[in-house]
Design a protein around this motif. Structure first.
Motif, mmCIF file in Angstrom:
data_model
loop_
_atom_site.group_PDB
_atom_site.id
_atom_site.type_symbol
_atom_site.label_atom_id
_atom_site.label_comp_id
_atom_site.label_asym_id
_atom_site.label_seq_id
_atom_site.Cartn_x
_atom_site.Cartn_y
_atom_site.Cartn_z
ATOM 1 N N UNK A 105 -86.421 -25.017 -121.360
ATOM 2 C CA UNK A 105 -87.113 -25.432 -122.565
ATOM 3 C C UNK A 105 -87.826 -26.766 -122.270
ATOM 4 N N UNK A 106 -88.847 -27.215 -122.960
ATOM 5 C CA UNK A 106 -89.318 -26.628 -124.214
ATOM 6 C C UNK A 106 -90.309 -25.468 -124.035
ATOM 7 N N UNK A 107 -90.770 -25.197 -122.817
ATOM 8 C CA UNK A 107 -91.776 -24.144 -122.642
ATOM 9 C C UNK A 107 -91.235 -22.746 -122.938
ATOM 10 N N UNK A 108 -89.998 -22.510 -122.489
ATOM 11 C CA UNK A 108 -89.390 -21.186 -122.643
ATOM 12 C C UNK A 108 -88.150 -21.263 -123.494
ATOM 13 N N UNK A 109 -87.851 -20.198 -124.212
ATOM 14 C CA UNK A 109 -86.562 -20.138 -124.900
ATOM 15 C C UNK A 109 -85.889 -18.804 -124.596
ATOM 16 N N UNK A 110 -84.612 -18.766 -124.852
ATOM 17 C CA UNK A 110 -83.806 -17.545 -124.695
ATOM 18 C C UNK A 110 -83.924 -16.936 -123.305
ATOM 19 N N UNK A 111 -84.091 -17.760 -122.270
ATOM 20 C CA UNK A 111 -84.187 -17.192 -120.912
ATOM 21 C C UNK A 111 -82.831 -16.581 -120.535
ATOM 22 N N UNK A 112 -82.874 -15.355 -120.067
ATOM 23 C CA UNK A 112 -81.640 -14.642 -119.712
ATOM 24 C C UNK A 112 -81.819 -13.987 -118.366
ATOM 25 N N UNK A 113 -80.763 -13.999 -117.567
ATOM 26 C CA UNK A 113 -80.823 -13.314 -116.273
ATOM 27 C C UNK A 113 -79.742 -12.245 -116.224
ATOM 28 N N UNK A 114 -80.179 -11.028 -115.929
ATOM 29 C CA UNK A 114 -79.243 -9.927 -115.757
ATOM 30 C C UNK A 114 -79.165 -9.642 -114.251
ATOM 31 N N UNK A 115 -77.957 -9.693 -113.695
ATOM 32 C CA UNK A 115 -77.788 -9.454 -112.258
ATOM 33 C C UNK A 115 -77.377 -8.006 -112.040
ATOM 34 N N UNK A 116 -78.049 -7.321 -111.108
ATOM 35 C CA UNK A 116 -77.721 -5.909 -110.877
ATOM 36 C C UNK A 116 -77.982 -5.543 -109.429
ATOM 37 N N UNK A 117 -77.195 -4.607 -108.946
ATOM 38 C CA UNK A 117 -77.376 -4.132 -107.575
ATOM 39 C C UNK A 117 -78.445 -3.033 -107.576
ATOM 40 N N UNK A 118 -79.279 -3.025 -106.565
ATOM 41 C CA UNK A 118 -80.329 -2.003 -106.508
ATOM 42 C C UNK A 118 -80.832 -1.838 -105.094
ATOM 43 N N UNK A 119 -82.030 -1.300 -104.964
ATOM 44 C CA UNK A 119 -82.582 -1.062 -103.631
ATOM 45 C C UNK A 119 -83.978 -1.650 -103.518
ATOM 46 N N UNK A 120 -84.718 -1.146 -102.536
ATOM 47 C CA UNK A 120 -86.083 -1.612 -102.320
ATOM 48 C C UNK A 120 -86.748 -0.721 -101.297
#
Ligand code: SAM
Length: 199
Positions: free
Chosen positions: A167-182
């Motif tokens: 903040x103050x530029x961003x609010x409610x920033x959330x990070x979801x961590x998950x396993x995946x591929x590429x």
């Protein structure tokens, strides 16, 4: 070609056709969740759209989508899939101001050199309307580096990444961590960030 890392661009030039020939997923639950938070017909900017797979789903759902990619070869592939023009837009040339209800940046801002990430996030912030939603995903790590194709990755930790969305530029920033591929076939820890532009 703007600030795109030379080796990374070389990869997407060389692999554009093969990359975009990967099977299209029938469903994308993360994209569904993102779209569910938006009003019908919302204006969405897609950055680093690759072959255009996600833009295709958003367009099919009636959203007003602007697909873009920094690699001319990937943009041409996306044009073939979408049947509409796809702008060649390196992240550091994004110039809009208060235009979009949302920005979707799946697995692409991970190619921005660490020292340049904050400046690109600021451009995205400026391009969004107040209250606009921003999604981006990153491969997790501790230090920047390259994969076996020589593509550059910023490989952020959760805390380092979260601190870019202060903040103050961003609010409610959330990070979801998950396993995946590429594309490299490696098992990968992903960080999925969602944030809202403050008024
Ligand atoms: C891993 S691919 C992801 C493509 C797509 N978003 C997807 O999820 O399938 C990364 C994309 O980011 C694009 N890209 C890399 N660096 C970029 C930059 N500096 N500016 C704009 N696009 C960039 C590449 O051309 C490529 O299409």
């Amino acid at each position: 070609m703007g600030s795109i890392d030379a080796e990374t661009l070389k990869f997407y030039t060389r692999e554009a056709e093969a990359y975009c020939a990967q099977p299209l997923p029938a469903k994308n639950e993360r994209l569904d969740l993102f779209l569910a938070a938006l009003p019908a017909g919302a204006k969405i900017l897609e950055l680093g759209c690759g072959g255009g797979r996600d833009s295709r789903m958003m367009l099919a759902r009636g959203f007003d989508v602007t697909p873009t990619d920094g690699s001319p070869d990937m943009a041409r592939q996306a044009e073939k899939l979408l049947g509409r023009p796809v702008a060649v837009l390196p992240f550091d040339q994004l110039d809009g101001n208060g235009i979009y209800d949302a920005v979707w940046a799946n697995a692409c801002l991970l190619h921005i050199p660490r020292p340049k990430l904050s400046a690109v996030l600021w451009r995205i912030h400026r391009a969004l309307k107040a209250g606009g939603i921003f999604y981006a995903s990153f491969k997790a790590g501790k230090a920047e580096g390259r994969d076996r194709f020589q593509r550059y990755y910023n490989y952020p930790s959760r805390d380092w990444l979260l601190s870019r969305y202060a903040p103050p530029g961003w609010m409610s920033a959330q990070i979801d961590e998950a396993c995946g591929g590429g594309y490299d076939g490696e098992k990968t820890d992903w960080l999925h960030v969602t944030a809202i532009r403050t008024a």
